[in-house]
Write an enzyme that holds these catalytic residues in place. Structure first.
Site, PDB file in Angstrom:
ATOM      1  N   LYS A 265       5.667   2.014   1.245  1.00  0.00           N
ATOM      2  CA  LYS A 265       6.640   1.851   0.187  1.00  0.00           C
ATOM      3  C   LYS A 265       6.349   2.849  -0.928  1.00  0.00           C
ATOM      4  O   LYS A 265       5.213   3.284  -1.014  1.00  0.00           O
ATOM      5  CB  LYS A 265       6.647   0.405  -0.315  1.00  0.00           C
ATOM      6  CG  LYS A 265       5.525   0.073  -1.305  1.00  0.00           C
ATOM      7  CD  LYS A 265       5.790  -1.206  -2.039  1.00  0.00           C
ATOM      8  CE  LYS A 265       6.282  -0.957  -3.421  1.00  0.00           C
ATOM      9  NZ  LYS A 265       5.245  -0.917  -4.456  1.00  0.00           N
TER      10      LYS A 265
ATOM     11  N   ASP B 136       5.688  -3.399   4.293  1.00  0.00           N
ATOM     12  CA  ASP B 136       5.643  -4.177   3.063  1.00  0.00           C
ATOM     13  C   ASP B 136       4.387  -5.009   3.216  1.00  0.00           C
ATOM     14  O   ASP B 136       4.356  -5.955   4.015  1.00  0.00           O
ATOM     15  CB  ASP B 136       6.874  -5.084   2.923  1.00  0.00           C
ATOM     16  CG  ASP B 136       6.877  -5.763   1.565  1.00  0.00           C
ATOM     17  OD1 ASP B 136       5.824  -6.317   1.185  1.00  0.00           O
ATOM     18  OD2 ASP B 136       7.904  -5.730   0.889  1.00  0.00           O
ATOM     19  N   HIS B 137       3.347  -4.657   2.481  1.00  0.00           N
ATOM     20  CA  HIS B 137       2.049  -5.262   2.799  1.00  0.00           C
ATOM     21  C   HIS B 137       2.042  -6.773   2.549  1.00  0.00           C
ATOM     22  O   HIS B 137       1.194  -7.479   3.082  1.00  0.00           O
ATOM     23  CB  HIS B 137       0.894  -4.546   2.082  1.00  0.00           C
ATOM     24  CG  HIS B 137       0.762  -4.859   0.628  1.00  0.00           C
ATOM     25  ND1 HIS B 137       1.528  -4.270  -0.340  1.00  0.00           N
ATOM     26  CD2 HIS B 137      -0.052  -5.715  -0.028  1.00  0.00           C
ATOM     27  CE1 HIS B 137       1.177  -4.746  -1.523  1.00  0.00           C
ATOM     28  NE2 HIS B 137       0.214  -5.628  -1.362  1.00  0.00           N
TER      29      HIS B 137
ATOM     30  N   HIS C  22       8.532  -6.825  -2.126  1.00  0.00           N
ATOM     31  CA  HIS C  22       7.696  -8.003  -1.902  1.00  0.00           C
ATOM     32  C   HIS C  22       8.418  -9.323  -2.210  1.00  0.00           C
ATOM     33  O   HIS C  22       8.370 -10.266  -1.421  1.00  0.00           O
ATOM     34  CB  HIS C  22       6.427  -7.931  -2.762  1.00  0.00           C
ATOM     35  CG  HIS C  22       5.714  -6.618  -2.672  1.00  0.00           C
ATOM     36  ND1 HIS C  22       5.560  -5.930  -1.499  1.00  0.00           N
ATOM     37  CD2 HIS C  22       5.089  -5.857  -3.616  1.00  0.00           C
ATOM     38  CE1 HIS C  22       4.876  -4.810  -1.722  1.00  0.00           C
ATOM     39  NE2 HIS C  22       4.592  -4.742  -3.004  1.00  0.00           N
TER      40      HIS C  22
HETATM   41  C1  BG6 Z   1       2.206  -2.836  -4.974  1.00  0.00           C
HETATM   42  C2  BG6 Z   1       2.714  -2.487  -6.340  1.00  0.00           C
HETATM   43  O1  BG6 Z   1       3.201  -2.665  -4.000  1.00  0.00           O
HETATM   44  O2  BG6 Z   1       1.787  -4.202  -4.958  1.00  0.00           O
HETATM   45  C3  BG6 Z   1       1.676  -2.748  -7.407  1.00  0.00           C
HETATM   46  O3  BG6 Z   1       3.085  -1.109  -6.377  1.00  0.00           O
HETATM   47  C4  BG6 Z   1       1.158  -4.158  -7.304  1.00  0.00           C
HETATM   48  O4  BG6 Z   1       2.194  -2.510  -8.712  1.00  0.00           O
HETATM   49  C5  BG6 Z   1       0.747  -4.474  -5.872  1.00  0.00           C
HETATM   50  O5  BG6 Z   1       0.061  -4.290  -8.171  1.00  0.00           O
HETATM   51  C6  BG6 Z   1       0.402  -5.949  -5.720  1.00  0.00           C
HETATM   52  O6  BG6 Z   1      -0.147  -6.163  -4.450  1.00  0.00           O
HETATM   53  P1  BG6 Z   1      -1.182  -7.353  -4.208  1.00  0.00           P
HETATM   54  O7  BG6 Z   1      -1.401  -7.358  -2.732  1.00  0.00           O
HETATM   55  O8  BG6 Z   1      -2.396  -7.025  -5.007  1.00  0.00           O
HETATM   56  O9  BG6 Z   1      -0.507  -8.578  -4.711  1.00  0.00           O
END
Ligand code: BG6
Length: 479
Positions: free
Chosen positions: A147, A176-177, A239
């Protein structure tokens, strides 16, 4: 058949913090059945050995107890480095030659992982195509794209069109992790492996849904990216809408990538478009105090670091049930949770003042706590008929052996296995932009709702709480 993962953006943060530790963890856990070669590609020159060494420390740090020198030696022997510039066609021809050489002419399945700046995605795809590297006649060829996928609907459509000239949709894995998080996948199990939740998972029993992704961190040194993006692009388009789709979707006939994604897409089709005054009444925007002093942020920036939206799914299951979505930087704590707030009982028999107004609530904790709580009313012992809210608590972590795997392990393994269920399809990405773009446009217009300031370390602007109170609801703020 052996596999090769080619990582473009080999010297980047994502490669050292996430991708290599995830691949090493899979190797260590014995989840990689085939030989796996990893080829890092970036512009700077590196020897293979120096590149391997540069990854060792971060892998050790991010895999903690799993790490041991011997298996790292075995694993890292299959890591190679190839210097190349994504803008140079000649470098892709050299890359093709290098891959054939290390793969010893054997048929292999290959994944190209684009972990570069997003501005380079298209160049990389076109160069892969031109160099014949997308040809999958002797082994699969897949591409994983990080992304952000576009910055609005138009750019996402253009990117999709261009990528489809080189790769078929079934070869494309848009990451989308959040979908790789175990607790997010557990939503499928909770909803579709139980018979007790599904009958009440609808407008007849649910008052509203809250999805919160709160982060304690502020933007740090990311102003260059963040100020042009804002929280709607950074967190909502991807997300948060993903979490909403999984919460709201109908059960697919089978757990199969097309069927799962068909159902998710239907949710996005059903989201009611905001028009006119909706942008003011159904959204709250905020910016944390101190944002304008962050390095690289323009003094007059109107970029939002907090947003709350009220969306409706106009379909048979959810008609009239608000989905409150919110996310912010600089909040009280880091927490991602989905709250299903059930309706009030139809008739109150017991003393009203002593009971919570809406005691039935299912809280799905995605992170950092990982579990599920069911809140319900029970009698206060030794009272007359007074009730209080009690909680059944399930700790997801306690039921697993070893710690929770990082999201990238699951996603990389799925991409190797050819399962795209947890990746975003082209229509999904475009529909999501179609929901977010009009809000971004309204917020950039002269009639934009006020950008409320908020203190870091709190739950966003106080106006957001008032906004909920005006709707006779309240945010469920629990760290
Ligand atoms: C990313 C965003 O996709 O997801 C970041 O660009 C955000 O701004 C992050 O901090 C949050 O990911 P996680 O897995 O730490 O909740």
């Amino acid at each position: 058949m052996a596999h090769t993962i080619v990582i473009f953006g080999a010297s980047g943060d994502l490669t050292s913090r996430k991708l290599i530790p995830a691949l090493y963890s899979l190797f260590k856990k014995g989840k990689l059945d085939q030989v796996l070669r990893i080829v890092g590609v970036s512009r700077s020159p590196f020897e293979h050995a120096a590149y391997r060494d540069s990854l060792r420390e971060s892998t050790e740090k991010f895999t903690k107890d799993l790490f041991d020198a011997e298996s790292w030696e075995q694993f890292s022997n299959q890591i190679f480095y190839h210097a190349g510039d994504i803008k140079e066609a000649e470098d892709f021809e050299k890359l093709a030659g290098f891959l054939t050489e290390i793969e010893e002419g054997e048929p292999v399945g290959r994944i190209y992982y684009l972990s570069t700046m997003p501005q380079l995605y298209l160049d990389a795809i076109q160069q892969l195509g031109a160099a014949g590297l997308a040809d999958d006649s002797d082994g699969f060829r897949r591409v994983i794209i990080e992304k952000p996928f576009g910055t609005d609907l138009g750019s996402a459509q253009f990117l999709n069109e261009q990528i489809h000239k080189v790769f078929r949709e079934d070869q494309i894995y848009r990451i989308d992790h959040y979908l790789g998080k175990e607790t997010v996948q557990n939503m499928f199990a909770l909803r579709f492996a139980n018979s007790i939740f599904e009958p009440i998972w609808n407008r007849n029993y649910v008052d509203h849904v809250q999805i919160t992704v709160a982060e304690e961190v502020v933007i740090g040194r990311r102003a260059g990216y963040y100020d042009g993006s804002g929280i709607l692009r950074d967190m909502f388009q991807n997300h948060i809408l993903q979490l909403m789709m999984i919460t709201a979707m109908e059960p697919p006939a089978r757990y199969d990538s097309s069927l799962v994604r068909d159902e998710k897409v239907k949710v996005l089709h059903s989201v009611r478009k905001m028009i006119g005054g909706d942008f003011a009444t159904n959204t709250v925007r905020g910016q944390y105090k101190g944002y304008l002093n962050e390095e690289g942020v323009p003094a007059n920036s109107q970029t939002e670091t907090y947003a709350a939206l009220k969306l409706y799914c106009d379909n048979w299951r959810w008609k009239g049930v608000p989905f409150y979505l919110r996310s912010g930087k600089g909040m009280s704590c880091r927490t991602t949770q989905i709250v299903i707030q059930f309706r009030e009982v139809p008739h109150i028999l017991f003393g009203q003042k002593t009971r919570a107004p809406m005691g039935n609530r299912l809280v799905i904790q995605v992170q950092p706590a990982e579990g599920i709580q069911l809140h319900f009313e029970s009698k206060v012992p030794e009272s007359e008929m007074k009730t209080r809210t009690s909680t059944l608590d399930f700790d997801f972590n306690a039921s697993s052996t070893g710690g929770m795997p990082d999201a990238y392990q699951r996603l990389l393994l799925d991409a190797l296995l050819g399962d795209a269920s947890l990746f975003a399809r082209s229509d999904e990405v475009e529909l999501a932009w179609g929901i977010i773009d009009p809000i971004i446009a309204a917020w950039s217009s002269p009639a934009a709702p006020e950008l409320h300031q908020y203190q870091t370390g709190q739950w966003g602007p106080t106006e957001s709480n008032q906004w909920m109170a005006d709707q006779h609801r309240e945010w469920f703020d629990v760290c």
